[in-house]
Design a protein around this motif. Structure first.
Motif, PDB file in Angstrom:
ATOM      1  N   VAL A 194      28.508  40.382  38.254  1.00 35.15           N
ATOM      2  CA  VAL A 194      29.848  40.211  38.818  1.00 35.15           C
ATOM      3  C   VAL A 194      30.448  41.574  39.129  1.00 35.15           C
ATOM      4  CG1 VAL A 194      32.187  39.359  38.419  1.00 35.15           C
ATOM      5  CG2 VAL A 194      30.220  38.037  37.613  1.00 35.15           C
ATOM      6  N   GLY A 195      30.958  41.736  40.362  1.00 36.21           N
ATOM      7  CA  GLY A 195      31.558  43.002  40.768  1.00 36.21           C
ATOM      8  C   GLY A 195      33.058  42.947  40.948  1.00 36.21           C
ATOM      9  N   GLY A 196      33.628  41.752  40.993  1.00 37.49           N
ATOM     10  CA  GLY A 196      35.071  41.600  41.151  1.00 37.49           C
ATOM     11  C   GLY A 196      35.468  40.161  40.914  1.00 37.49           C
ATOM     12  N   VAL A 197      36.732  39.943  40.529  1.00 35.96           N
ATOM     13  CA  VAL A 197      37.184  38.592  40.190  1.00 35.96           C
ATOM     14  C   VAL A 197      38.667  38.447  40.484  1.00 35.96           C
ATOM     15  CG1 VAL A 197      37.600  39.265  37.780  1.00 35.96           C
ATOM     16  CG2 VAL A 197      37.339  36.852  38.360  1.00 35.96           C
ATOM     17  N   LYS A 198      39.042  37.247  40.924  1.00 38.71           N
ATOM     18  CA  LYS A 198      40.446  36.856  41.012  1.00 38.71           C
ATOM     19  C   LYS A 198      40.592  35.497  40.335  1.00 38.71           C
ATOM     20  CE  LYS A 198      41.800  39.197  45.316  1.00 38.71           C
ATOM     21  NZ  LYS A 198      42.296  38.998  46.716  1.00 38.71           N
ATOM     22  N   SER A 199      41.707  35.324  39.646  1.00 33.92           N
ATOM     23  CA  SER A 199      41.951  34.041  38.978  1.00 33.92           C
ATOM     24  C   SER A 199      43.222  33.409  39.529  1.00 33.92           C
ATOM     25  CB  SER A 199      42.070  34.238  37.460  1.00 33.92           C
ATOM     26  OG  SER A 199      43.094  35.168  37.151  1.00 33.92           O
ATOM     27  N   TYR A 200      43.253  32.079  39.528  1.00 35.05           N
ATOM     28  CA  TYR A 200      44.377  31.332  40.082  1.00 35.05           C
ATOM     29  C   TYR A 200      44.759  30.215  39.123  1.00 35.05           C
ATOM     30  CZ  TYR A 200      42.562  33.721  44.185  1.00 35.05           C
ATOM     31  OH  TYR A 200      42.090  34.690  45.040  1.00 35.05           O
ATOM     32  N   ARG A 201      46.041  30.031  38.961  1.00 37.93           N
ATOM     33  CA  ARG A 201      46.508  28.998  38.036  1.00 37.93           C
ATOM     34  C   ARG A 201      46.671  27.662  38.747  1.00 37.93           C
ATOM     35  NH1 ARG A 201      52.009  27.969  38.265  1.00 37.93           N
ATOM     36  NH2 ARG A 201      53.222  29.338  39.636  1.00 37.93           N
ATOM     37  N   THR A 202      46.374  26.623  38.064  1.00 35.42           N
ATOM     38  CA  THR A 202      46.557  25.227  38.469  1.00 35.42           C
ATOM     39  C   THR A 202      46.198  24.936  39.934  1.00 35.42           C
ATOM     40  OG1 THR A 202      48.909  25.574  39.011  1.00 35.42           O
ATOM     41  CG2 THR A 202      48.362  24.909  36.754  1.00 35.42           C
ATOM     42  N   PRO A 203      45.004  25.316  40.400  1.00 37.74           N
ATOM     43  CA  PRO A 203      44.640  24.986  41.786  1.00 37.74           C
ATOM     44  C   PRO A 203      44.447  23.484  41.996  1.00 37.74           C
ATOM     45  CG  PRO A 203      42.739  25.856  40.622  1.00 37.74           C
ATOM     46  CD  PRO A 203      43.917  26.022  39.705  1.00 37.74           C
ATOM     47  N   ALA A 204      44.178  22.756  40.915  1.00 36.13           N
ATOM     48  CA  ALA A 204      43.983  21.305  41.024  1.00 36.13           C
ATOM     49  C   ALA A 204      44.854  20.575  40.009  1.00 36.13           C
ATOM     50  CB  ALA A 204      42.510  20.954  40.828  1.00 36.13           C
ATOM     51  N   GLY A 205      46.031  21.117  39.761  1.00 36.37           N
ATOM     52  CA  GLY A 205      46.948  20.484  38.824  1.00 36.37           C
ATOM     53  C   GLY A 205      46.958  21.161  37.471  1.00 36.37           C
ATOM     54  N   GLY A 206      47.786  20.669  36.587  1.00 39.69           N
ATOM     55  CA  GLY A 206      47.956  21.258  35.269  1.00 39.69           C
ATOM     56  C   GLY A 206      46.668  21.364  34.480  1.00 39.69           C
ATOM     57  N   GLY A 207      46.480  22.497  33.813  1.00 40.90           N
ATOM     58  CA  GLY A 207      45.296  22.714  32.988  1.00 40.90           C
ATOM     59  C   GLY A 207      44.091  23.228  33.741  1.00 40.90           C
ATOM     60  N   THR A 208      44.195  23.385  35.062  1.00 46.08           N
ATOM     61  CA  THR A 208      43.047  23.874  35.835  1.00 46.08           C
ATOM     62  C   THR A 208      43.208  25.361  36.137  1.00 46.08           C
ATOM     63  OG1 THR A 208      44.016  23.320  37.998  1.00 46.08           O
ATOM     64  CG2 THR A 208      42.704  21.628  36.887  1.00 46.08           C
ATOM     65  N   VAL A 209      42.076  26.027  36.228  1.00 43.87           N
ATOM     66  CA  VAL A 209      42.035  27.462  36.528  1.00 43.87           C
ATOM     67  C   VAL A 209      40.980  27.682  37.606  1.00 43.87           C
ATOM     68  CG1 VAL A 209      41.560  29.777  35.630  1.00 43.87           C
ATOM     69  CG2 VAL A 209      42.700  28.086  34.176  1.00 43.87           C
ATOM     70  N   GLY A 210      41.335  28.439  38.635  1.00 45.65           N
ATOM     71  CA  GLY A 210      40.377  28.797  39.676  1.00 45.65           C
ATOM     72  C   GLY A 210      39.915  30.227  39.500  1.00 45.65           C
ATOM     73  N   ILE A 211      38.620  30.434  39.554  1.00 43.68           N
ATOM     74  CA  ILE A 211      38.034  31.766  39.440  1.00 43.68           C
ATOM     75  C   ILE A 211      37.184  32.019  40.687  1.00 43.68           C
ATOM     76  CG2 ILE A 211      36.425  33.255  38.177  1.00 43.68           C
ATOM     77  CD1 ILE A 211      38.953  32.813  36.636  1.00 43.68           C
ATOM     78  N   THR A 212      37.466  33.099  41.391  1.00 44.91           N
ATOM     79  CA  THR A 212      36.674  33.488  42.554  1.00 44.91           C
ATOM     80  C   THR A 212      36.033  34.833  42.265  1.00 44.91           C
ATOM     81  OG1 THR A 212      38.223  32.357  44.021  1.00 44.91           O
ATOM     82  CG2 THR A 212      36.688  33.901  45.035  1.00 44.91           C
ATOM     83  N   ILE A 213      34.736  34.967  42.576  1.00 43.09           N
ATOM     84  CA  ILE A 213      34.009  36.187  42.231  1.00 43.09           C
ATOM     85  C   ILE A 213      33.302  36.762  43.455  1.00 43.09           C
ATOM     86  CG2 ILE A 213      33.641  35.492  39.828  1.00 43.09           C
ATOM     87  CD1 ILE A 213      30.755  34.751  40.602  1.00 43.09           C
ATOM     88  N   ILE A 214      33.006  38.037  43.361  1.00 40.14           N
ATOM     89  CA  ILE A 214      32.137  38.740  44.300  1.00 40.14           C
ATOM     90  C   ILE A 214      31.054  39.400  43.464  1.00 40.14           C
ATOM     91  CG2 ILE A 214      33.446  40.909  44.230  1.00 40.14           C
ATOM     92  CD1 ILE A 214      32.921  41.193  47.250  1.00 40.14           C
ATOM     93  N   ASP A 215      29.840  39.521  43.985  1.00 39.01           N
ATOM     94  CA  ASP A 215      28.766  40.057  43.145  1.00 39.01           C
ATOM     95  C   ASP A 215      28.839  41.582  43.063  1.00 39.01           C
ATOM     96  OD1 ASP A 215      27.371  41.277  45.274  1.00 39.01           O
ATOM     97  OD2 ASP A 215      25.919  39.678  45.466  1.00 39.01           O
ATOM     98  N   SER A 216      28.016  42.172  42.216  1.00 41.80           N
ATOM     99  CA  SER A 216      28.110  43.609  41.947  1.00 41.80           C
ATOM    100  C   SER A 216      27.601  44.459  43.092  1.00 41.80           C
ATOM    101  CB  SER A 216      27.346  43.957  40.663  1.00 41.80           C
ATOM    102  OG  SER A 216      26.001  43.540  40.741  1.00 41.80           O
ATOM    103  N   ASP A 217      26.982  43.839  44.111  1.00 42.95           N
ATOM    104  CA  ASP A 217      26.673  44.533  45.360  1.00 42.95           C
ATOM    105  C   ASP A 217      27.804  44.363  46.362  1.00 42.95           C
ATOM    106  OD1 ASP A 217      24.300  45.692  44.708  1.00 42.95           O
ATOM    107  OD2 ASP A 217      23.015  44.209  45.684  1.00 42.95           O
ATOM    108  N   PHE A 218      28.857  43.677  45.946  1.00 48.67           N
ATOM    109  CA  PHE A 218      30.037  43.402  46.765  1.00 48.67           C
ATOM    110  C   PHE A 218      29.684  42.569  48.000  1.00 48.67           C
ATOM    111  CE2 PHE A 218      30.854  47.228  44.319  1.00 48.67           C
ATOM    112  CZ  PHE A 218      31.986  46.837  43.621  1.00 48.67           C
ATOM    113  N   ASN A 219      28.867  41.559  47.732  1.00 50.45           N
ATOM    114  CA  ASN A 219      28.522  40.549  48.714  1.00 50.45           C
ATOM    115  C   ASN A 219      28.845  39.175  48.126  1.00 50.45           C
ATOM    116  OD1 ASN A 219      27.413  42.290  50.775  1.00 50.45           O
ATOM    117  ND2 ASN A 219      25.666  42.611  49.405  1.00 50.45           N
ATOM    118  N   ALA A 220      28.718  38.137  48.943  1.00 49.70           N
ATOM    119  CA  ALA A 220      28.941  36.782  48.435  1.00 49.70           C
ATOM    120  C   ALA A 220      27.940  36.481  47.323  1.00 49.70           C
ATOM    121  CB  ALA A 220      28.802  35.776  49.565  1.00 49.70           C
TER     122      ALA A 220
END
Length: 352
Positions: A194-220
């Motif tokens: 993992v090279g980077g991360v963003k987190s998001y609160r309640t993307p699908a309602g209460g109690g849910t967490v969204g995590i989006t990552i980019i790899d350590s080569d900074f690609n998908a």
């Protein structure tokens, strides 16, 4: 801190305390005795200066920086092994070893029929870019084809000292606790690949967490990396049960960043070179710019691909006198990407 304590200053201070009826000229006994002592004192001050520099994490060398960071439970990331996909004409035994160029690979896990996770035996990023035909190190009956086809989890070099120093100070400013944003960031960033991360609160309602990552080569990231991060945080089959590192009650969904292909058109004023000679260097320059944007994805709300940035970088290339016109995806201006989009280079069309 002690740079003013030079040999001359120390000798002068010592001799000033001796009465003037004693011969203090160079070569005299009292001068020679003072000089020898002053030399040792100067070395002591130099050593003290070094001790002070090594005391504080802002200036400490790597070994002492690591010791200071250990007091807070922060450790440098170790080098890791690259994991790639190997495709064969038949199933092979786990542990089978192959070579490609100067690197060796070992089959560590079966993904699907005739497909395996292949771990590079050399640690670090060196294994991230090599693909092609594999040669078995030991005979495998019936094996006809063996190919490395895809990067699954990038290998990483040992964390650089200054990168570790910045991360150490960042973790001291963060307050990771019980599944807050800083807690997710630190936990996800510690996962191999993992090279980077963003987190998001309640993307699908209460109690849910969204995590989006980019790899350590900074690609998908590959699906394998996404699944590994998902399993570590919150296994799908037991979502919300607290069986991963996510707190009990948090239902986490991990996804990868979306790549947007950027096609660039350039009309140039050139001399002493042809467009064909410039093509590779121009593509490398724009690719480096896009890579810098991907590296900043984690710390920005959204990415802007700037027309002026592309043009100004090209003016550093020999043979290019001016950029008369340019477009980004047929648009004469900057391109604004969504919050989870990053640019990759598509085609570069040159005109003169």
């Amino acid at each position: 801190m002690f740079e003013h304590q030079s040999f001359e200053t120390i000798v002068e201070r010592m001799l000033s305390r001796i009465s003037n009826d004693v011969d203090k000229r160079g070569g005299a006994i009292i001068y020679d005795a003072s000089a020898m002592t002053a030399k040792e004192l100067q070395e002591m001050y130099i050593a003290l200066d070094g001790i002070i520099l090594e005391t504080f994490p802002e200036t400490a060398s790597r070994p002492n920086l690591i010791r200071r960071a250990e007091e807070y439970g922060v450790y440098p990331y170790e080098a890791t092994y690259t994991i790639l996909k190997g495709v064969f004409n038949k199933d092979i035994p786990i542990g089978s070893r192959f070579s490609l160029g100067e690197l060796n690979y070992i089959a560590i896990q079966r993904i699907a029929p005739k497909e395996y996770e292949m771990q590079c035996e050399t640690v670090g990023v060196i294994g991230n870019t090599q693909f092609g035909a594999l040669i078995p190190i030991e005979y495998i009956d019936g094996l006809e084809t063996a190919q490395l086809t895809e990067l699954l989890i990038p290998g990483e070099d040992e964390e650089l000292t200054e990168d570790f120093r910045r991360r150490f100070f960042l973790t001291r400013k963060q307050i990771p606790y019980g599944g807050n944003r800083d807690d997710y960031t630190q936990k996800v960033m510690s996962i191999h690949g993992v090279g980077g991360v963003k987190s998001y609160r309640t993307p699908a309602g209460g109690g849910t967490v969204g995590i989006t990552i980019i790899d350590s080569d900074f690609n998908a990231p590959s699906n394998v990396l996404i699944e590994e991060v998902q399993t570590i945080l919150d296994p799908v089959v037991n979502s919300g049960e607290g069986l991963g590192v996510a707190p009990y009650g948090h239902r986490v969904t991990v996804s990868g960043i979306e790549t947007v292909t950027i096609n660039v058109y350039l009309k140039l004023v050139i001399s002493s070179v042809t467009l064909g000679q410039l093509q590779n260097e121009i593509e490398e320059s724009i690719s480096e710019y896009f890579l810098s944007l991907r590296k900043e994805w984690q710390n920005s709300n959204f990415i802007i691909v700037r027309q002026l940035q592309i043009e100004s970088r090209l003016l550093d290339i020999g043979g290019i006198h001016d950029v008369v016109a340019s477009t980004i995806n047929e648009q004469d201006g900057n391109l604004i990407l969504a919050h989870n989009q990053v640019p990759i280079l598509g085609t570069v069309t040159l005109d003169a």
